[in-house]
Design a protein around this motif. Sequence first.
Motif, mmCIF file in Angstrom:
data_model
loop_
_atom_site.group_PDB
_atom_site.id
_atom_site.type_symbol
_atom_site.label_atom_id
_atom_site.label_comp_id
_atom_site.label_asym_id
_atom_site.label_seq_id
_atom_site.Cartn_x
_atom_site.Cartn_y
_atom_site.Cartn_z
ATOM 1 N N ILE A 12 0.871 -1.176 0.000
ATOM 2 C CA ILE A 12 0.000 0.000 0.000
ATOM 3 C C ILE A 12 0.911 1.230 0.000
ATOM 4 C CG2 ILE A 12 -1.766 1.302 1.253
ATOM 5 C CD1 ILE A 12 -2.729 -1.339 2.425
ATOM 6 N N THR A 13 1.027 1.853 -1.140
ATOM 7 C CA THR A 13 1.929 2.989 -1.287
ATOM 8 C C THR A 13 1.306 4.250 -0.689
ATOM 9 O OG1 THR A 13 0.996 3.598 -3.430
ATOM 10 C CG2 THR A 13 2.800 1.980 -3.426
ATOM 11 N N PRO A 14 2.111 5.276 -0.437
ATOM 12 C CA PRO A 14 1.550 6.549 0.051
ATOM 13 C C PRO A 14 0.493 7.111 -0.897
ATOM 14 C CG PRO A 14 3.925 6.519 0.341
ATOM 15 C CD PRO A 14 3.589 5.292 -0.451
ATOM 16 N N GLU A 15 0.669 6.901 -2.189
ATOM 17 C CA GLU A 15 -0.313 7.403 -3.155
ATOM 18 C C GLU A 15 -1.663 6.703 -2.972
ATOM 19 O OE1 GLU A 15 3.774 7.953 -4.831
ATOM 20 O OE2 GLU A 15 2.680 6.283 -3.890
ATOM 21 N N VAL A 16 -1.590 5.369 -2.769
ATOM 22 C CA VAL A 16 -2.836 4.612 -2.559
ATOM 23 C C VAL A 16 -3.496 5.036 -1.250
ATOM 24 C CG1 VAL A 16 -3.780 2.318 -2.113
ATOM 25 C CG2 VAL A 16 -2.111 2.646 -3.938
ATOM 26 N N GLN A 17 -2.679 5.275 -0.214
ATOM 27 C CA GLN A 17 -3.241 5.687 1.071
ATOM 28 C C GLN A 17 -3.905 7.054 0.950
ATOM 29 O OE1 GLN A 17 -3.392 3.880 4.099
ATOM 30 N NE2 GLN A 17 -4.863 5.544 4.402
#
Length: 458
Positions: A12-17
């Motif tokens: 779960i990347t920062p972008e997805v979060q």
Amino acid sequence: MVSSTENRFSEITPEVQALTDLCLKNSYIPPELYVQYKVNRGLRDLNGNGVLTGLTEISEVKSTKIVDGEKVPCEGKLYYRGVDIDDIVAGFIKEKRFGFEETTYLLLFGQLPSRQELQNFRTLLSNYRTLPTSFVRDIIMKAPSSDMMNTLARSVLTLYSYDTKANDTSIPNVMRQCLQLIALFPLLSVYGYQAYSHYHDGNSLYIHIPQPDLSVAENILYILRPDSSYTELEARILDVALVLHAEHGGGNNSTFTTHVVSSSGTDTYSTIAAAIGSLKGPKHGGANIKVVQMFDDMKKTVKDWHDEEEVGNYLRALLHKEAFDKAGLIYGMGHAVYSLSDPRANIFKKFVKSLSEEKGLTEEFALYSLVERLAPQIIAEERKIYKGVSANIDFYSGFVYSMLNLPLELYTPIFAIARISGWSAHRIEELINAGKIIRPAYRNVAEHKPYVKLDDRI
């Protein structure tokens, strides 16, 4: 060992979060709106009663009766095609027969089979108990999953490719497909577990061929265990478990899923895979795993299993989210329909006692019995409830499976091996009485907004 590529796939990347946070911000619906618009969440009214969405002749779940013109709770009853489940189980147990095949016949065809009809049906299922050539090697052994329900669903969907009449929804063809799936579910489930156990845990790989003269319950134990051995009591109790799990009205989540997906006109494999996805959920078929895990924690925490006060304090800690998984639940207690009792749990308990004696686990059985007696009282004291609370079948089924030394990974697939009979009966019933596609309504509560040009957006 998980590779770095697989790690990135699951990351779960920062972008997805950040996108998730945006979704959460703009997707929340205040609970009070459901009351304001009289929406029956979960297709249940405010009293917990299911909203009537269809008619069926396959099974009936009863938890109330009419007394002096008023509906009052009663001991739970379950009927398969109008026949009391208590009588069904008592019938084949008295004659020392295995009952799952007979029960499947009843559910599918609406009447109990004669001795010859039952023998012919058993032979038919036995003839279907063969997977396509190289299916185990090419499908089940490839990319084994840690979740056997996902493995089972994948196998079912892959069988579509081997069926030259996969999209034919005529009743004879669907009947043929359902009978084949009923016969194959034990193999798909157990072989899937064997592959996982071998490739992930390093255990020896066993692929036993089912025996034509054995019942479904016997074959499950035969192909699962390295030495293929089992006692008569073990096989008979597993058979009873299959009978009790085979069907439970059209309103349970996975069976309703079967009706919904069937109503779209899709194929049998897609329909059953969808039902498997529903049953996998911990609020449905996965509940018995939680019961076993809860009791494992209880046995470590409670020093004296006979001390009612100590056991009661643990149960209160569960409700207060202070013990086990801190979910605030006593797993295995309560049911969406039953209040005073779950007839399946009552039947099962008699056999559980016998098996606990054979396995030398009478102390564990005594603990289960104590919790079954104390939990409803404590829940009534701690919670505002609209109906009575009693042990459901999950309360004892997990204990039975643990005594049978079944791996946790197979608890829910065993449920599926049983419930495919009910799903098949409901799919065929939906197709025979084909009506409109099932499409419930959702009310929109979002405000209308003007479209903003891309360069004008903040």
